[in-house]
Design a protein around this motif. Sequence first.
Motif, PDB file in Angstrom:
ATOM      1  N   GLY A   1       1.652   5.514  -8.851  1.00 59.12           N
ATOM      2  CA  GLY A   1       2.672   4.478  -8.989  1.00 59.12           C
ATOM      3  C   GLY A   1       2.205   3.320  -9.846  1.00 59.12           C
ATOM      4  N   VAL A   2       0.939   2.930  -9.713  1.00 60.98           N
ATOM      5  CA  VAL A   2       0.382   1.860 -10.546  1.00 60.98           C
ATOM      6  C   VAL A   2       0.399   2.269 -12.020  1.00 60.98           C
ATOM      7  N   GLY A   3      -0.021   3.505 -12.293  1.00 62.88           N
ATOM      8  CA  GLY A   3      -0.023   3.973 -13.673  1.00 62.88           C
ATOM      9  C   GLY A   3       1.370   4.006 -14.267  1.00 62.88           C
ATOM     10  N   LEU A   4       2.355   4.490 -13.507  1.00 58.46           N
ATOM     11  CA  LEU A   4       3.725   4.532 -14.015  1.00 58.46           C
ATOM     12  C   LEU A   4       4.283   3.133 -14.198  1.00 58.46           C
ATOM     13  N   THR A   5       3.938   2.225 -13.301  1.00 55.55           N
ATOM     14  CA  THR A   5       4.391   0.834 -13.437  1.00 55.55           C
ATOM     15  C   THR A   5       3.867   0.215 -14.733  1.00 55.55           C
TER      16      THR A   5
ATOM     17  N   PRO B   1      -2.884  -8.814  15.760  1.00 57.71           N
ATOM     18  CA  PRO B   1      -3.080  -7.445  16.262  1.00 57.71           C
ATOM     19  C   PRO B   1      -2.044  -6.458  15.743  1.00 57.71           C
ATOM     20  N   ASN B   2      -0.967  -6.951  15.143  1.00 53.63           N
ATOM     21  CA  ASN B   2       0.080  -6.061  14.646  1.00 53.63           C
ATOM     22  C   ASN B   2      -0.224  -5.521  13.255  1.00 53.63           C
ATOM     23  N   LEU B   3      -1.290  -5.996  12.634  1.00 51.98           N
ATOM     24  CA  LEU B   3      -1.670  -5.529  11.311  1.00 51.98           C
ATOM     25  C   LEU B   3      -2.789  -4.505  11.423  1.00 51.98           C
ATOM     26  N   ASP B   4      -2.604  -3.378  10.760  1.00 51.17           N
ATOM     27  CA  ASP B   4      -3.617  -2.327  10.748  1.00 51.17           C
ATOM     28  C   ASP B   4      -4.396  -2.425   9.438  1.00 51.17           C
ATOM     29  N   PHE B   5      -5.500  -3.167   9.468  1.00 52.93           N
ATOM     30  CA  PHE B   5      -6.270  -3.369   8.248  1.00 52.93           C
ATOM     31  C   PHE B   5      -6.931  -2.073   7.783  1.00 52.93           C
ATOM     32  N   ALA B   6      -7.204  -1.180   8.695  1.00 51.24           N
ATOM     33  CA  ALA B   6      -7.775   0.105   8.301  1.00 51.24           C
ATOM     34  C   ALA B   6      -6.793   0.888   7.445  1.00 51.24           C
ATOM     35  N   ALA B   7      -5.506   0.810   7.777  1.00 46.57           N
ATOM     36  CA  ALA B   7      -4.492   1.506   6.972  1.00 46.57           C
ATOM     37  C   ALA B   7      -4.369   0.882   5.586  1.00 46.57           C
ATOM     38  N   ILE B   8      -4.491  -0.447   5.519  1.00 46.88           N
ATOM     39  CA  ILE B   8      -4.432  -1.106   4.212  1.00 46.88           C
ATOM     40  C   ILE B   8      -5.575  -0.618   3.326  1.00 46.88           C
ATOM     41  N   GLY B   9      -6.776  -0.567   3.876  1.00 49.07           N
ATOM     42  CA  GLY B   9      -7.908  -0.085   3.095  1.00 49.07           C
ATOM     43  C   GLY B   9      -7.794   1.379   2.735  1.00 49.07           C
ATOM     44  N   ALA B  10      -7.211   2.177   3.625  1.00 44.49           N
ATOM     45  CA  ALA B  10      -7.097   3.613   3.370  1.00 44.49           C
ATOM     46  C   ALA B  10      -6.100   3.918   2.266  1.00 44.49           C
ATOM     47  N   PHE B  11      -4.997   3.181   2.212  1.00 47.00           N
ATOM     48  CA  PHE B  11      -3.948   3.466   1.224  1.00 47.00           C
ATOM     49  C   PHE B  11      -4.096   2.668  -0.062  1.00 47.00           C
ATOM     50  N   LEU B  12      -5.067   1.771  -0.115  1.00 51.71           N
ATOM     51  CA  LEU B  12      -5.215   0.945  -1.317  1.00 51.71           C
ATOM     52  C   LEU B  12      -5.547   1.794  -2.539  1.00 51.71           C
ATOM     53  N   LEU B  13      -6.326   2.845  -2.340  1.00 53.29           N
ATOM     54  CA  LEU B  13      -6.708   3.744  -3.437  1.00 53.29           C
ATOM     55  C   LEU B  13      -6.145   5.147  -3.224  1.00 53.29           C
ATOM     56  N   ASP B  14      -5.058   5.234  -2.514  1.00 56.53           N
ATOM     57  CA  ASP B  14      -4.395   6.519  -2.312  1.00 56.53           C
ATOM     58  C   ASP B  14      -3.907   7.082  -3.646  1.00 56.53           C
ATOM     59  N   PRO B  15      -4.044   8.371  -3.897  1.00 53.97           N
ATOM     60  CA  PRO B  15      -3.619   8.945  -5.192  1.00 53.97           C
ATOM     61  C   PRO B  15      -2.155   8.660  -5.525  1.00 53.97           C
ATOM     62  N   ARG B  16      -1.288   8.652  -4.516  1.00 58.41           N
ATOM     63  CA  ARG B  16       0.124   8.356  -4.786  1.00 58.41           C
ATOM     64  C   ARG B  16       0.317   6.901  -5.212  1.00 58.41           C
ATOM     65  N   ILE B  17      -0.433   6.002  -4.600  1.00 53.94           N
ATOM     66  CA  ILE B  17      -0.355   4.598  -5.006  1.00 53.94           C
ATOM     67  C   ILE B  17      -0.889   4.430  -6.426  1.00 53.94           C
ATOM     68  N   LEU B  18      -1.974   5.109  -6.746  1.00 61.26           N
ATOM     69  CA  LEU B  18      -2.537   5.013  -8.087  1.00 61.26           C
ATOM     70  C   LEU B  18      -1.582   5.591  -9.120  1.00 61.26           C
TER      71      LEU B  18
ATOM     72  N   LEU C   1       9.486   6.764  -9.384  1.00 62.02           N
ATOM     73  CA  LEU C   1       8.317   6.699  -8.508  1.00 62.02           C
ATOM     74  C   LEU C   1       7.256   5.733  -9.030  1.00 62.02           C
ATOM     75  N   GLU C   2       7.658   4.470  -9.199  1.00 61.97           N
ATOM     76  CA  GLU C   2       6.671   3.450  -9.556  1.00 61.97           C
ATOM     77  C   GLU C   2       5.986   2.957  -8.286  1.00 61.97           C
ATOM     78  N   LEU C   3       5.234   1.876  -8.388  1.00 64.20           N
ATOM     79  CA  LEU C   3       4.377   1.433  -7.291  1.00 64.20           C
ATOM     80  C   LEU C   3       5.159   1.148  -6.010  1.00 64.20           C
ATOM     81  N   TYR C   4       6.208   0.351  -6.095  1.00 70.95           N
ATOM     82  CA  TYR C   4       6.948  -0.018  -4.896  1.00 70.95           C
ATOM     83  C   TYR C   4       7.620   1.194  -4.269  1.00 70.95           C
ATOM     84  N   THR C   5       8.169   2.086  -5.101  1.00 68.01           N
ATOM     85  CA  THR C   5       8.809   3.280  -4.558  1.00 68.01           C
ATOM     86  C   THR C   5       7.799   4.171  -3.839  1.00 68.01           C
TER      87      THR C   5
END
Length: 314
Positions: free
Chosen positions: A68-72, A49-66, A238-242
């Motif tokens: 970071g992936v490109g810079l990585t 119950p401590n994991l918010d799977f909806a947040a994981i799905g919401a941020f998986l394709l977040d523009p900031r994450i993408l 500002l790579e993926l982890y950052t």
Amino acid sequence: MTALATAPAATAGDDDIVAIPLRRPWRWVGAVAVLAFAAAFAMSILTNPNLDFAAIGAFLLDPRILEGVGLTLLITAIAMVVSTLLAIVIAAMRLSTNPVLSSVAWVYVWAFRGTPLLVQIVLWGYLGLLYEQISIGIPFTGIVFWQADTNALISALTAGLLALTLNQAAYSSEIVRAGMLSVDEGQREAAYSLGMSPLYTFRRILLPQAMRVIIPPMGNETISMLKNTSLLSVIAVLELYTQASVISSQNLKQVELLIVASLWYLLMTSVLSIPQYYLERRFGRGSSRNLPPTPSSGSAPHSPPAGPGRNRLP
């Protein structure tokens, strides 16, 4: 000869020995125990119950994450290409009969392999504290042809690229040197007897043959480089982890953002493993009957078809 040619093939009889495979029940017991442990672990994650799977799905394709992936991926590509070219030069210097070149290459490898990568990243990031300005001119004369502020010239991204590239070149040079030493010494002697220069021999004779030994560890180094980009967070690249850390500091979803970053790292490392399989097969031709497997051919190594003089197994 005629009798041998027309003799009927031997058939299985009552006196033939039938090999019965040895039963190993503990293998199945171990397999069941491992599957049970894996299922229990997966269930504990899915029902946590401590994991918010909806947040994981919401941020998986977040523009900031993408971003970071490109810079990585960009940092990984630049660092590996430049470090590989530099590693070839350093390996050639290590193998040189010139004592100055071999000593300088040895000191380079010793220094960069002997200090932590994180320390090197921070040192390059704080280079402006050591040298306020970088200039090109004639030493001890006061004549300066070009001069620039260190902090303006070496940004956080540039410092990270320098640290990753120079550190990786030290490790890759030892891989290249090991590949060179794996080539039979007669190849070098034959090239010299034909009048080839040492540089031409290195580039056209030794290096292509050494690639069979170089490719597997270099593939591992590429994957390590991809993951080591996360260390650049200490100098605010500002790579993926950052990017994941910045987002989690705002919404306090630290674990969920770590899972998002981990999923992207797993995807990128899996994609990078595919070219390695094909490169290993390409440079392994002619040296082994069992070529490394590819993702499309499955896990079993591919063997060339049996030809004349080679026994076929039923």
